[in-house]
Scaffold this motif. Structure first.
Motif, mmCIF file in Angstrom:
data_model
loop_
_atom_site.group_PDB
_atom_site.id
_atom_site.type_symbol
_atom_site.label_atom_id
_atom_site.label_comp_id
_atom_site.label_asym_id
_atom_site.label_seq_id
_atom_site.Cartn_x
_atom_site.Cartn_y
_atom_site.Cartn_z
ATOM 1 N N LEU A 266 1.147 -1.217 -0.019
ATOM 2 C CA LEU A 266 -0.014 -0.009 0.063
ATOM 3 C C LEU A 266 0.971 1.155 0.082
ATOM 4 C CD1 LEU A 266 -2.987 -1.040 2.401
ATOM 5 C CD2 LEU A 266 -2.988 -0.703 -0.174
ATOM 6 N N ASN A 267 1.936 1.358 0.887
ATOM 7 C CA ASN A 267 2.824 2.433 0.673
ATOM 8 C C ASN A 267 3.527 2.716 -0.523
ATOM 9 O OD1 ASN A 267 2.340 3.185 3.538
ATOM 10 N ND2 ASN A 267 3.991 1.794 4.334
ATOM 11 N N ASP A 268 3.675 1.478 -1.259
ATOM 12 C CA ASP A 268 4.224 1.614 -2.588
ATOM 13 C C ASP A 268 3.179 2.246 -3.628
ATOM 14 O OD1 ASP A 268 6.510 1.029 -4.404
ATOM 15 O OD2 ASP A 268 5.576 -0.467 -4.971
ATOM 16 N N VAL A 269 1.899 1.712 -3.486
ATOM 17 C CA VAL A 269 1.039 2.386 -4.376
ATOM 18 C C VAL A 269 0.653 3.702 -4.294
ATOM 19 C CG1 VAL A 269 0.296 0.133 -5.341
ATOM 20 C CG2 VAL A 269 -0.870 1.098 -3.506
ATOM 21 N N LEU A 270 0.697 4.105 -2.990
ATOM 22 C CA LEU A 270 0.117 5.514 -2.544
ATOM 23 C C LEU A 270 1.448 6.372 -2.521
ATOM 24 C CD1 LEU A 270 -2.118 4.474 0.409
ATOM 25 C CD2 LEU A 270 -2.713 5.280 -1.722
ATOM 26 N N ARG A 271 2.567 6.040 -2.489
ATOM 27 C CA ARG A 271 3.516 7.372 -2.691
ATOM 28 C C ARG A 271 4.832 6.844 -3.553
ATOM 29 N NH1 ARG A 271 6.383 7.046 3.396
ATOM 30 N NH2 ARG A 271 7.180 4.872 3.154
ATOM 31 N N GLY A 272 4.710 5.682 -4.218
ATOM 32 C CA GLY A 272 5.779 5.207 -5.049
ATOM 33 C C GLY A 272 5.729 5.360 -6.299
ATOM 34 N N ASN A 273 5.980 4.295 -7.310
ATOM 35 C CA ASN A 273 6.131 4.525 -8.583
ATOM 36 C C ASN A 273 4.677 3.734 -9.157
ATOM 37 O OD1 ASN A 273 6.719 4.205 -11.487
ATOM 38 N ND2 ASN A 273 8.241 2.627 -11.308
ATOM 39 N N SER A 274 3.707 4.531 -9.142
ATOM 40 C CA SER A 274 2.472 3.861 -9.780
ATOM 41 C C SER A 274 1.398 5.090 -10.078
ATOM 42 C CB SER A 274 1.750 3.047 -8.573
ATOM 43 O OG SER A 274 0.545 2.727 -8.979
ATOM 44 N N ARG A 275 0.443 4.973 -10.874
ATOM 45 C CA ARG A 275 -0.582 5.848 -10.982
ATOM 46 C C ARG A 275 -1.756 5.065 -10.037
ATOM 47 N NH1 ARG A 275 0.474 7.837 -17.350
ATOM 48 N NH2 ARG A 275 2.261 9.163 -16.538
ATOM 49 N N THR A 276 -2.320 5.712 -9.263
ATOM 50 C CA THR A 276 -3.263 5.118 -8.325
ATOM 51 C C THR A 276 -4.633 5.914 -8.224
ATOM 52 O OG1 THR A 276 -1.377 4.598 -7.108
ATOM 53 C CG2 THR A 276 -3.545 4.469 -6.079
ATOM 54 N N ALA A 277 -5.582 5.094 -8.290
ATOM 55 C CA ALA A 277 -7.047 5.592 -8.211
ATOM 56 C C ALA A 277 -7.639 4.664 -7.234
ATOM 57 C CB ALA A 277 -7.786 5.217 -9.646
ATOM 58 N N LEU A 278 -8.642 5.464 -6.373
ATOM 59 C CA LEU A 278 -9.116 4.963 -5.340
ATOM 60 C C LEU A 278 -10.776 5.115 -5.412
ATOM 61 C CD1 LEU A 278 -9.376 4.015 -2.248
ATOM 62 C CD2 LEU A 278 -9.130 6.305 -1.559
ATOM 63 N N ILE A 279 -11.579 4.014 -5.103
ATOM 64 C CA ILE A 279 -12.926 3.880 -5.340
ATOM 65 C C ILE A 279 -13.390 3.672 -3.891
ATOM 66 C CG2 ILE A 279 -15.045 2.934 -6.071
ATOM 67 C CD1 ILE A 279 -13.514 2.458 -8.636
ATOM 68 N N TYR A 280 -13.942 4.661 -2.892
ATOM 69 C CA TYR A 280 -14.579 4.341 -1.815
ATOM 70 C C TYR A 280 -16.005 4.063 -1.766
ATOM 71 C CZ TYR A 280 -13.638 4.120 3.253
ATOM 72 O OH TYR A 280 -13.374 3.679 4.490
ATOM 73 N N CYS A 281 -16.541 2.836 -1.331
ATOM 74 C CA CYS A 281 -17.943 2.695 -1.113
ATOM 75 C C CYS A 281 -18.417 3.095 0.030
ATOM 76 C CB CYS A 281 -18.371 1.318 -1.496
ATOM 77 S SG CYS A 281 -17.531 0.658 -3.311
ATOM 78 N N ILE A 282 -19.698 3.669 0.093
ATOM 79 C CA ILE A 282 -20.199 4.304 1.281
ATOM 80 C C ILE A 282 -21.776 3.987 1.287
ATOM 81 C CG2 ILE A 282 -20.563 6.475 2.837
ATOM 82 C CD1 ILE A 282 -18.228 7.694 1.659
ATOM 83 N N ASN A 283 -22.179 3.517 2.409
ATOM 84 C CA ASN A 283 -23.640 3.087 2.521
ATOM 85 C C ASN A 283 -24.100 3.703 3.908
ATOM 86 O OD1 ASN A 283 -26.003 1.735 2.325
ATOM 87 N ND2 ASN A 283 -25.334 0.052 3.392
ATOM 88 N N PRO A 284 -24.491 4.870 3.665
ATOM 89 C CA PRO A 284 -25.042 5.800 4.956
ATOM 90 C C PRO A 284 -26.100 5.146 5.677
ATOM 91 C CG PRO A 284 -24.960 6.954 3.182
ATOM 92 C CD PRO A 284 -24.600 5.795 2.435
ATOM 93 N N GLN A 285 -26.062 5.021 7.160
ATOM 94 C CA GLN A 285 -27.088 4.216 8.065
ATOM 95 C C GLN A 285 -27.929 5.282 8.585
ATOM 96 O OE1 GLN A 285 -27.375 1.165 7.640
ATOM 97 N NE2 GLN A 285 -25.604 0.862 6.342
ATOM 98 N N GLY A 286 -27.548 6.397 8.802
ATOM 99 C CA GLY A 286 -28.498 7.559 9.535
ATOM 100 C C GLY A 286 -27.521 8.365 10.194
ATOM 101 N N LEU A 287 -28.224 9.504 10.603
ATOM 102 C CA LEU A 287 -27.652 10.426 11.559
ATOM 103 C C LEU A 287 -26.375 10.221 12.574
ATOM 104 C CD1 LEU A 287 -30.213 13.179 11.528
ATOM 105 C CD2 LEU A 287 -28.276 13.205 10.021
#
Length: 626
Positions: A266-287
């Motif tokens: 993870l450290n390698d793809v987040l700050r090393g030799n890579s072009r990185t994309a992140l998909i964060y899935c969120i399922n809201p449950q309430g206030l």
């Protein structure tokens, strides 16, 4: 040897991590801005709504828009020689997983192989691997049946690698999807929702040197890494904390690299030799949900990370030659000192390991290893498949031979049907025997093998589920017993009177804890039993389908045999009728010719008699008698 990048990064100083958010629901307190690049979220703790900005925000209804606008640069980077990574985090429901696999993962594979096929003149080599990471940090190679231990390796030329990782060669997007789905099915266990995974696609292509220059052949290496990270952004998530949380914190303060494989990657793809994309899935449950604002904040932190992507090229022969030269120099240095220094010995061992890693990168060797791995996986997945396949193959060959013999006998019977009566009867007997043998062979093969496999699989799954429920029940009983012993021990240590309201309150409190554990255990056992019942229902439906298909196959074969008999009888009768008509026509023509010849002869005889009478020949009266 490796060469530096020949192309500049997309932006000056590096590439930012692209972040996209998928909202499984759109409640009133979560609002997407008009441009589709931001989210306004209001929680119960904060009176004012917080704003978060991303590269793209979508819902489950338009998740397919991720590929053309958000993920297509990843496949372009791979075909251009850059490393690329896609991280999928957050909520993990069945609907979200299915949509991601169908609309994102498969489309990425199709786009990647489509770009490679468009460059048909170049020689490509593509291999895939699949690693599963448990919450305790252990890593398991799902493509390796022997489950060899994995370790992180930093090669001076090849960079970051995972030692002991098995690879399977693929040639199309369908093969890559098949390996991915097979590993996902093997990953589906009781703890799969708490395990992270990594599916890697290594892409290599040979760069042809100019004809006028006698240079050694170089290889351009790139890699696509698909991470699926389990856990949530808050500490209250039942699946645990996502590895992305620790990776982002370590990246921001530039912590030392972890000796675990997943943080290292993870450290390698987040700050090393890579072009990185992140998909964060969120399922809201309430206030009162703490996960949604924590997830949005984590995704926004990840968007601030910067990577430096470079095109990587290396020459295997030159790299191997350089390592061998270094080994010779190291041995000469050891010989010149006349004694074995620990530093020189360790350095020589490192060079030997680096040389072995370079040798293992040979395409031919990796193809051979891929074939061995596929063979082992097939044998481990279906231990009786060889027996069934050999039986099925023998049955198919027997049916083909019987069909060929039957066809030959039928053709001879139709062609030579007017022969001797004994030969005809003998041939008809052989035809009937071949029909009976073909019918028996058809009934033996076909649905029978599938039915046997389904029955064995159903029995195996039932035994497995029964054993799993038994272990679960034993674990719950052991946990409750430990809690009861702890309660008795605590009550014995408490300095309270034997009778009284305080002791009674303490006893009731501890008993309530035990009852809660029992209720939770019963609930878990009931849920497991319900899942097993659902699986058994599906197996029962499959067996019913198998029986129905078997019955239909029997009727289908019977109909085919009846149709074949009808067609052969019809051809036979048509042939007989045609021959009878031809004989009748021939006899009629012969009769007409004979009648015409008879008339001609009568006319000639009458003319001869008249001629003799005119001449007064005394033999004229003898002509009719002659």
């Amino acid at each position: 040897m490796a060469t530096a990048n020949t192309e500049a990064p997309l932006c000056e100083g590096g590439d930012k991590v692209r972040v996209g958010v998928v909202l499984a629901a759109r409640p009133d307190y979560v609002v997407i801005d008009e441009e589709g690049c931001g989210v306004h979220c209001k929680s119960a703790k904060d009176e004012e709504a917080k704003s978060f900005s991303f590269d793209q925000v979508v819902t489950l209804d338009n998740i397919q828009s991720f590929h053309p606008e958000f993920l297509q640069p990843l496949t372009e980077s791979i075909s251009g020689g850059y490393n690329a990574a896609l991280l999928i985090c957050g909520a993990s429901t069945e609907e979200i997983n299915t949509l991601i696999d169908q609309t994102i993962i498969k489309q990425i594979f199709a786009d990647l192989f489509g770009r490679m096929l468009s460059q048909g003149e170049e020689e490509w080599f593509v291999s895939v691997s699949f690693v599963q990471f448990y919450p305790d940090g252990n890593a398991v190679d799902l493509l390796n049946p022997s489950r060899q231990l994995l370790e992180r390796v930093v090669h001076p030329v090849l960079g970051s690698l995972v030692g002991g990782l098995c690879e399977v060669c693929v040639c199309s997007a369908e093969e890559a999807c098949s390996v991915y789905e097979t590993c996902r099915e093997a990953d589906a266990g009781s703890t799969s929702n708490r395990c992270s995974s990594l599916f890697s696609v290594a892409v290599e292509r040979k760069l042809r040197p100019p004809e006028e220059e006698e240079e050694e052949e170089e290889i351009c290496r790139s890699r696509l890494q698909l991470f699926k990270l389990a856990g949530g952004a808050s500490r209250t998530d039942l699946r645990g904390v996502s590895p992305l949380v620790k990776a982002v914190e370590q990246t921001q303060r530039e912590a030392t690299a972890s000796d675990k494989i997943l943080p290292f990657l993870l450290n390698d793809v987040l700050r090393g030799n890579s072009r990185t994309a992140l998909i964060y899935c969120i399922n809201p449950q309430g206030l009162l949900d703490d996960e949604t604002p924590s997830a949005l904040a984590l995704a926004q932190k990840a968007r601030s990370l910067v990577t430096v992507a470079t095109v990587y090229r290396w020459c295997p022969r030159a790299t191997e030659r350089k390592i061998r030269d270094d080994m010779v120099d190291q041995r000469n240095a050891m010989m010149s000192q006349g004694k074995s220094d620990v530093q020189y010995t360790m350095r020589l061992a490192e060079l030997t390991q680096d040389l072995q890693v370079v040798k293992n990168q040979s395409w031919e060797k990796r193809r051979e290893e891929s074939k061995k791995i596929e063979g082992k996986r097939q044998s481990c997945r279906t231990p009786n498949s060889n027996v069934h396949s050999s039986d099925a193959r023998e049955g198919t060959d027997t049916m083909k031979h019987l069909q060929a013999q039957l066809k030959k006998e039928m053709e001879e019977h139709i062609r030579e049907g007017k022969g001797d009566v004994e030969k005809v009867q003998e041939r008809v007997g052989r035809i009937q025997q071949l029909r009976d043998a073909l019918r028996e062979e058809t009934q033996k093969s076909g649905p029978a093998t599938e039915k046997l496999d389904l029955c064995q699989q159903s029995q195996l799954e039932f035994s497995k589920a029964q054993e799993q429920r038994r272990r679960l029940k034993e674990d719950h009983w052991r946990l409750i017993q430990e809690e009861v012993e702890t309660m008795e021990r605590d009550l014995a240590q408490e300095q309270l009177p034997t009778e009284g309201p305080q002791r009674e309150l303490l006893v009731l409190t501890r008993e309530r804890r035990v009852l809660v554990l029992q209720i939770e255990a019963l609930r878990a056992e009931a849920q497991q039993a319900e899942r097993d019942l659902h699986d058994q229902y599906k197996n029962h439906q499959a067996e019913l389908r198998c029986h129905r298909e078997e019955g239909l196959e029997v009727f289908r074969v019977f109909r085919q045999v009846s149709e074949e008999q009808r067609r052969m009888s019809e051809r036979r009768y048509r042939s007989v009728v045609l021959e009878a008509v031809q004989d009748a026509v021939y006899l009629s023509a012969q009769n007409q010719e004979l009648q015409a010849d008879n008339k001609q002869l009568r006319k000639a005889l009458a003319a001869l008699k008249d001629t003799l009478t005119v001449r007064g020949d005394p033999t004229a009266g003898l002509v009719p008698q002659q």
